[in-house]
Every structure is written in structure tokens, then in C-alpha cells.
Design a protein around this motif. Structure first.
Motif, mmCIF file in Angstrom:
data_model
loop_
_atom_site.group_PDB
_atom_site.id
_atom_site.type_symbol
_atom_site.label_atom_id
_atom_site.label_comp_id
_atom_site.label_asym_id
_atom_site.label_seq_id
_atom_site.Cartn_x
_atom_site.Cartn_y
_atom_site.Cartn_z
ATOM 1 N N PHE A 304 0.770 -1.240 -0.153
ATOM 2 C CA PHE A 304 0.011 -0.061 0.047
ATOM 3 C C PHE A 304 0.918 1.225 0.007
ATOM 4 N N SER A 305 0.469 2.196 -0.532
ATOM 5 C CA SER A 305 1.150 3.651 -0.768
ATOM 6 C C SER A 305 2.371 3.568 -1.395
ATOM 7 N N TYR A 306 2.680 2.492 -2.199
ATOM 8 C CA TYR A 306 4.051 2.351 -2.752
ATOM 9 C C TYR A 306 4.577 3.423 -3.572
ATOM 10 N N GLN A 307 3.699 4.280 -4.295
ATOM 11 C CA GLN A 307 4.173 5.443 -5.028
ATOM 12 C C GLN A 307 4.512 6.317 -4.133
ATOM 13 N N LYS A 308 3.709 6.819 -3.353
ATOM 14 C CA LYS A 308 3.834 7.990 -2.593
ATOM 15 C C LYS A 308 5.144 7.733 -1.569
ATOM 16 N N LYS A 309 5.592 6.515 -1.128
ATOM 17 C CA LYS A 309 6.765 6.221 -0.393
ATOM 18 C C LYS A 309 8.053 6.327 -1.293
ATOM 19 N N LYS A 312 8.678 10.132 -1.994
ATOM 20 C CA LYS A 312 9.418 10.496 -0.864
ATOM 21 C C LYS A 312 10.743 10.135 -0.406
ATOM 22 N N PRO A 316 9.190 0.762 0.198
ATOM 23 C CA PRO A 316 8.459 0.025 1.168
ATOM 24 C C PRO A 316 9.202 -1.237 1.570
ATOM 25 N N HIS A 437 -1.696 -2.613 -4.617
ATOM 26 C CA HIS A 437 -2.258 -1.857 -3.830
ATOM 27 C C HIS A 437 -3.768 -2.044 -3.788
#
Length: 460
Positions: A304-309, A312, A316, A437
Motif C-alpha cells: 500500500f502507498s508504494y508510489q507515495k513512499k 518521498k 517500502p 495496492h
């Protein structure tokens, strides 16, 4: 008659300004009636309304979609000219451009040196498919070989190619992907060591002589017309061939009128199956890999939220652990990303785990070298897009898909990606993980299809 020009132009539709021979030589052959000149772009209709609208056709790629045509001031004809943007990468074709083709006596095929040197053996299913391919060529009928990833599709083609060469037939093995050409060409050349095998793809050097056996991307077939007695379309379901009508027409244009097309793929579309069935073509099905081991079944793991991590600057934890496990065990690996942008943002992070990890995509000038480095264990792994979903074999390779819920990863792509794992008899298994995701229907169908094929092995 100019024999060198005949050797090169036989079956080709070539830009005159790209010819290796002098204009005087070409003019002489035109006067003798051996070479025909065709305009690069021709007007096929004009709509006579208040605002008249012209409709153009490119005589090389056969494009008729008008948004691919553009106007420019041409220094050659000193007026506004129209050119085709659809095949611009192969050299500009415009109204005043001349395409040339050989219309004199055809090049005679000499088969004396076409030896077939292969000492492998077939499984019963491979043998059956090989015989069926040869029979379809003899009957001049189209044929679909539906064989799972790792079934030995290339080897199955060897006998039918040998039969064609022996029978004075000219053969083209066409595929949508450059990587597949680079993989196939040396393998086929090794089996037919005395045959001049020409590999054609974007940026490849084109030798000015006749080749009875050509391995080419489907784009290169824009440059051929009525050239081949048999066309083999490998990876017949791959992008961009399936989505570009001009590429499909290029295959038809490149073959002689009665020449059969032999389609080969692990994931044929329903449309292709129906077309073969409707035309009463041949069909071969191989649900088993050549080494008889099962296809690796993908496991699903949430990320989950791999793109956001990743954006940044953080890998993951599950993905990081997976890569570190591969590095510790010295297992080569491929990590597939849904977009080039996300992959390029991530490569620096992965290089912190190991500085030799590389990334590759379709426009990468060093794509060939990077894949070879992975194969030769000079680098531990590659981050990639779907460009490496098919056509490459890396012993012991492990595969992870990041963002397998993305629309780019449809059922066919996921099955093909999974087919990179466990291809060799020495290492018939490996880890195949779809990081996601959210599980999609395409992911479920891909796994269900793989399980179904494995069950068919047990039945047979």
C-alpha cells in the motif's frame, strides 16, 4: 542488370535517398524496367466541400490516418510538402520522396549452404507441434502455435525454418519487440551457421545483400513488399502489433499472396483464435514447459502507498526485504514498474542497496548491454518496464511486479512476466510476486490461467 541492386532490392520497398548505390546506377535500372519508382505519399481523395479536404496515404507504412500527416516547406521541391509522421523514425517520407522496388527477374535462392545444425530433442508435444507447422506451410495455410512461456517455442520453429530454406523459400521471423529480435537472431544463426541471417530493428546496420532468412521487428516490414514465402509472427499478441493496424497490414504486405503466416504466442487473443478457426488454419497447443515442471504460480502481496513512499525517497519495507533477499542469495532479479517515471525515481534508492543495480526501458540506448550484463551476472538485477515482459531468458531469475494492479499489467502481460521465472531445466522454479495496492480481476485471471495450465499438465 545490376546484380547487387537486385540482391538488395528484391522484396524491398526502399527510400531512394537511402540507397548505397549511385543515382546514375539506379536511373539506368529504371530505364531498363528493372526498378520501379513509387511516390512516398500519394493523394487518395479530395472532399469537394466549401473547404476542400485532401486525404493522403503513405506508400511505405500504408498509414491513412490523417492526423499523422503534416506539412512543411521542402527545400527539395521548393514548396509546401506533406510528410508522414507515423514512420518518421525510418527516414522521412514525403510527396516528393521516391520509393524504389525491384520489378526485374527475382533473386534466385541457392540452398546449397543452408545446413541445419541442432542436436536437441523434442518432447512429444513439441514434436507434434513441429510436424503440424510444417504441414501448414505445405498447405499454405495460416497456423497458430499456442505454447506456454518456456515451452521451447523457438526450438519448435527450427524444423519448419529448415524445411523452408531447403525448399527455396524465403522466411521472415517478425516480432513486435527489439529485445526479442536480439534474443532470437544469434540462436537462429547458431542453428543455421551457413545461412546469412539478417537481424533488422531500429538502429541496426542493413547489409546491402540478399538474405533468405530475416529476423525483424514488425516495424521493419514497412520496408518490404511481396518478399516472403513464409512469415512467422513471434509474440503475436504483443504491443504495439496488436494495437497498430498498419503493423498488421505490414505483415500482409511483406508476404507473397499465397504465403502462410505462422503465429506463435503464449497468450493469444480471442480474436486471433477465432480468426484462425474461421479461416480453417492450423492450431497447435502446448500447455507444458519443455522441462515438464509446472509454471511458477504468482503470490499476491500488498504494498500500500508504494508510489507515495518511493516518491518521498523510501523503498517500502516488503519490497526492500525482497530485493535484499535476492542480493544475499545472489539470485538475479527483475523488478517491473508500471511507469518509467516511477522507475527512474526509484533507481537511486535501489542503488543504495547495491550500486550495480540498473534500470532499463524502451528508449534506453544501452538496453541490450544491460540485459546482457544481467545474463552474465555482471549486475545483480534490473528495474524495468513491460519492455522485458517477454523474449528474454535469464537463468535463475526471480521476478517482482510493483503496482500489479495498474492497468498496464493486464492478464497477458502478467502471464508473460511470470514466464520469465523457472525457464531452465536446472532451475525450474523461483519466486514470482505481484506487489499490489488492491487485487484486480486481471491479476486473478492471470493466476487462474497459470493454475489451469498446470492442472492440464497433470491430466496429460
Amino acid at each position: 542488370m545490376h546484380h547487387q541492386l537486385r540482391e538488395f532490392l528484391t522484396g524491398r520497398l526502399w527510400l531512394r535517398n537511402q540507397s548505397f548505390l549511385r543515382n546514375e546506377t539506379i536511373d539506368q535500372q529504371i530505364k531498363l524496367g528493372y526498378v520501379e519508382v513509387i511516390p512516398g505519399i500519394q493523394l487518395i481523395s479530395t472532399t469537394n466541400h466549401l473547404f476542400s479536404k485532401e486525404k493522403w496515404q503513405c506508400n511505405r507504412c500504408r498509414n491513412i490516418k490523417q492526423h499523422f500527416f503534416a506539412r512543411f516547406y521542402c527545400a527539395k521541391c521548393e514548396q509546401t510538402c506533406v510528410y508522414c509522421r507515423h514512420c518518421i523514425n525510418m527516414g522521412r517520407v514525403s510527396i516528393c520522396t521516391q520509393l524504389i522496388k525491384w520489378v526485374g527477374p527475382r533473386q534466385k535462392i541457392v540452398t546449397k549452404g543452408n545446413t541445419f545444425e541442432w542436436e536437441g530433442t523434442f518432447t512429444p508435444q513439441q514434436e507434434k507441434a513441429s510436424v503440424e507447422l510444417i504441414e501448414s506451410v505445405r498447405l499454405s495455410r495460416d497456423h497458430l502455435t499456442h505454447a506456454v512461456c518456456g515451452a521451447g517455442k523457438t526450438e519448435i520453429l527450427f524444423p519448419v525454418i529448415a524445411e523452408c530454406l531447403k525448399s527455396h523459400k524465403r522466411v521472415c521471423v517478425a516480432t513486435p519487440r527489439t529485445d526479442v529480435v536480439l534474443e532470437l537472431a544469434p540462436r537462429i544463426q547458431k542453428v543455421f551457421p551457413q545461412t546469412f541471417v539478417q537481424a533488422l530493428y531500429g538502429g541496426a546496420e542493413v547489409e546491402g545483400r540478399y538474405s533468405q532468412l530475416i529476423i525483424a521487428t514488425t516495424h521493419q516490414l514497412y520496408r518490404f513488399e511481396e518478399a516472403f514465402d513464409v512469415v512467422i509472427v513471434d509474440e503475436a499478441d504483443a504491443f504495439p502489433y496488436t494495437s497498430d493496424q498498419t503493423l498488421q497490414e505490414a505483415v500482409q504486405k511483406a508476404k507473397k499472396a499465397e504465403a502462410p503466416i505462422l503465429y506463435v504466442t503464449a497468450t493469444p487473443s480471442g480474436e486471433l483464435k477465432n480468426r484462425i478457426k474461421k479461416s480453417k488454419g492450423g492450431y497447435s497447443f502446448i500447455p507444458r514447459r519443455y522441462h515438464t515442471h509446472s509454471l511458477p504460480v504468482p503470490r499476491f502481496d500488498s504494498l500500500f502507498s508504494y508510489q507515495k513512499k518511493l516518491t518521498k525517497g523510501k523503498i517500502p519495507q516488503k519490497l526492500k526485504k525482497w530485493v535484499c533477499d535476492r542480493l544475499e542469495k545472489e539470485e538475479p532479479f527483475l523488478v517491473f514498474f508500471p511507469t518509467i517515471e516511477l522507475m527512474e525515481k526509484s533507481v537511486g534508492l535501489f542503488q543504495q542497496l547495491h550500486p550495480a543495480i540498473q534500470a532499463v526501458h524502451a528508449e534506453d540506448s544501452y538496453r541490450k548491454e544491460k540485459v546482457l550484463s544481467l545474463r552474465q551476472s555482471k549486475i545483480p538485477g534490473l528495474l524495468t518496464t513491460t519492455i522485458l515482459e517477454r523474449g528474454i531468458t535469464i537463468p535463475r531469475v526471480q521476478v517482482a511486479v510493483v503496482g500489479s494492479e495498474s492497468t498496464i499489467f493486464n492478464k497477458s502481460a502478467l502471464i508473460q512476466i511470470g514466464g520469465r521465472v523457472g525457464r531452465s531445466a536446472d532451475h525450474p522454479s523461483g519466486d514470482l510476486v505481484f506487489f499490489h495496492h488492491g487485487i484486480t480481476l486481471e491479476m486473478d485471471e492471470a493466476r487462474r490461467e497459470i493454475v489451469k495450465l498446470n492442472e492440464m499438465e497433470v491430466i496429460q
